[in-house]
Scaffold this motif. Structure first.
Motif, PDB file in Angstrom:
ATOM      1  N   ALA A 175     -10.892  48.922 -42.593  1.00 25.55           N
ATOM      2  CA  ALA A 175     -10.302  48.437 -43.845  1.00 25.55           C
ATOM      3  C   ALA A 175     -11.359  47.865 -44.781  1.00 25.55           C
ATOM      4  O   ALA A 175     -11.393  48.172 -45.969  1.00 25.55           O
ATOM      5  CB  ALA A 175      -9.243  47.382 -43.550  1.00 25.55           C
ATOM      6  N   HIS A 176     -12.223  47.003 -44.245  1.00 28.67           N
ATOM      7  CA  HIS A 176     -13.196  46.268 -45.052  1.00 28.67           C
ATOM      8  C   HIS A 176     -14.575  46.334 -44.398  1.00 28.67           C
ATOM      9  O   HIS A 176     -14.659  46.426 -43.171  1.00 28.67           O
ATOM     10  CB  HIS A 176     -12.799  44.789 -45.155  1.00 28.67           C
ATOM     11  CG  HIS A 176     -11.351  44.556 -45.437  1.00 28.67           C
ATOM     12  ND1 HIS A 176     -10.455  44.154 -44.468  1.00 28.67           N
ATOM     13  CD2 HIS A 176     -10.652  44.681 -46.579  1.00 28.67           C
ATOM     14  CE1 HIS A 176      -9.258  44.036 -45.014  1.00 28.67           C
ATOM     15  NE2 HIS A 176      -9.330  44.348 -46.281  1.00 28.67           N
TER      16      HIS A 176
ATOM     17  N   ASP B  58     -15.489  44.831 -40.615  1.00 26.59           N
ATOM     18  CA  ASP B  58     -14.533  45.134 -39.541  1.00 26.59           C
ATOM     19  C   ASP B  58     -15.186  45.998 -38.469  1.00 26.59           C
ATOM     20  O   ASP B  58     -14.876  45.871 -37.285  1.00 26.59           O
ATOM     21  CB  ASP B  58     -13.293  45.861 -40.090  1.00 26.59           C
ATOM     22  CG  ASP B  58     -12.431  44.951 -40.953  1.00 26.59           C
ATOM     23  OD1 ASP B  58     -12.310  43.763 -40.623  1.00 26.59           O
ATOM     24  OD2 ASP B  58     -11.884  45.438 -41.965  1.00 26.59           O
TER      25      ASP B  58
ATOM     26  N   HIS C   5      -5.168  46.194 -42.618  1.00 29.55           N
ATOM     27  CA  HIS C   5      -5.444  46.753 -41.292  1.00 29.55           C
ATOM     28  C   HIS C   5      -4.239  47.532 -40.791  1.00 29.55           C
ATOM     29  O   HIS C   5      -4.376  48.567 -40.132  1.00 29.55           O
ATOM     30  CB  HIS C   5      -5.825  45.646 -40.307  1.00 29.55           C
ATOM     31  CG  HIS C   5      -7.166  45.042 -40.582  1.00 29.55           C
ATOM     32  ND1 HIS C   5      -8.051  44.703 -39.590  1.00 29.55           N
ATOM     33  CD2 HIS C   5      -7.783  44.737 -41.763  1.00 29.55           C
ATOM     34  CE1 HIS C   5      -9.156  44.201 -40.142  1.00 29.55           C
ATOM     35  NE2 HIS C   5      -9.009  44.211 -41.458  1.00 29.55           N
TER      36      HIS C   5
END
Ligand SMILES: [Zn+2]
Length: 266
Positions: free
Chosen positions: A5-6, A9, A132
């Motif tokens: 997601a980012h 992560d 997520h």
């Protein structure tokens, strides 16, 4: 291919597996949905933070041996103060994205790469960040479109983690905002996990990958997970972060494999 997601992560959940596969000669590709521009950092949320975090992502990916890094370019949906869906979101927030369109974008990369494996998250999105959860939905659909055979849901075996964190709490003082109880309902229980990948040989890379995300280790006042993890004493770190866990849903529960490409039945 590892879909996250980012930026950061990948460091927390799959860095060891990525470094291992790269060392074995596999082409490892990292895709993030967002630049993480609403992450907690000393810098204000926004475009500049997104740019910084993408730079950190490239550095982390290089340390792990990735051959390619892509960002799908969605907006970081952020978190509400209580950890749920934020009311104020950017127009292109990942959680508001059309699942099919996002899945097609991801599937195009899977097809281009002729990927054998896609790593996503469990349906709960680990600790439950809405972006997520969306990674799970979009990733699952993308694998269907592209015909990717192996789909692994990156997770954490929460049973030993909760035990270890409790034990560590006796001789190591966690900051007050770090609540061990949040781990009790997050991620996955031991019996649902199908893959336990020993990444002890790659803890150095995993730690370096975490350290590359400096903006996340320094700022923020409520979620310092990454900062806390970087302060974990080295021997304990090796113990806690020496394994990465995955769930492969098309295998029977109780399956215990040790490598992402292990065949079943063996
Ligand atoms: Zn994230």
């Amino acid at each position: 291919m590892f879909f996250h997601a980012h930026p950061d992560d990948e460091a927390l959940l799959t860095a060891g597996t990525m470094a291992m596969l790269a060392a074995e000669g596999h082409r490892v590709v990292l895709v993030v949905a967002t630049a993480g521009e609403r992450g907690l950092a000393e810098m204000a949320p926004g475009e500049a933070l997104g740019e910084t975090r993408l730079k950190e992502l490239y550095e982390s990916a290089a340390l792990l041996g990735c051959a390619r890094v892509e960002c799908l370019g969605y907006g970081d949906s952020g978190l509400s103060p209580k950890g749920g869906i934020a009311e104020e979101r950017p127009d292109n927030a990942f959680i508001d994205a059309d699942t099919e369109a996002a899945a097609k974008a991801l599937a195009a990369i899977l097809q281009e790469e002729e990927a054998d494996l896609l790593a996503i998250y469990d349906p709960a999105g680990g600790y439950g960040h809405p972006d997520h959860v969306q990674v799970h939905r979009v990733g699952k659909r993308a694998a269907k479109i592209a015909g990717t055979e192996i789909v692994l849901e990156a997770t954490v075996n929460r049973d030993p983690l909760v035990r270890l964190l409790r034990l560590a709490g006796r001789f190591y003082k966690f900051p007050p905002e770090f609540d061990v109880r949040t781990f009790e309902s997050a991620y996955s229980s031991s019996e649902t996990i199908t893959h336990r990948v020993n990444v002890r040989k790659y803890t150095r890379q995993k730690r370096a990958s975490m350290a590359a995300h400096a903006s996340q280790a320094s700022g923020g006042d409520s979620d310092r997970t990454l900062a806390v993890m970087l302060k974990v004493p080295r021997p304990l770190y090796r113990f806690v972060f020496g394994t990465e866990w995955y769930v492969r849903r098309d295998l029977p529960p109780g399956t215990r494999l040790t490598h992402p490409f292990d065949r079943w039945p063996k």
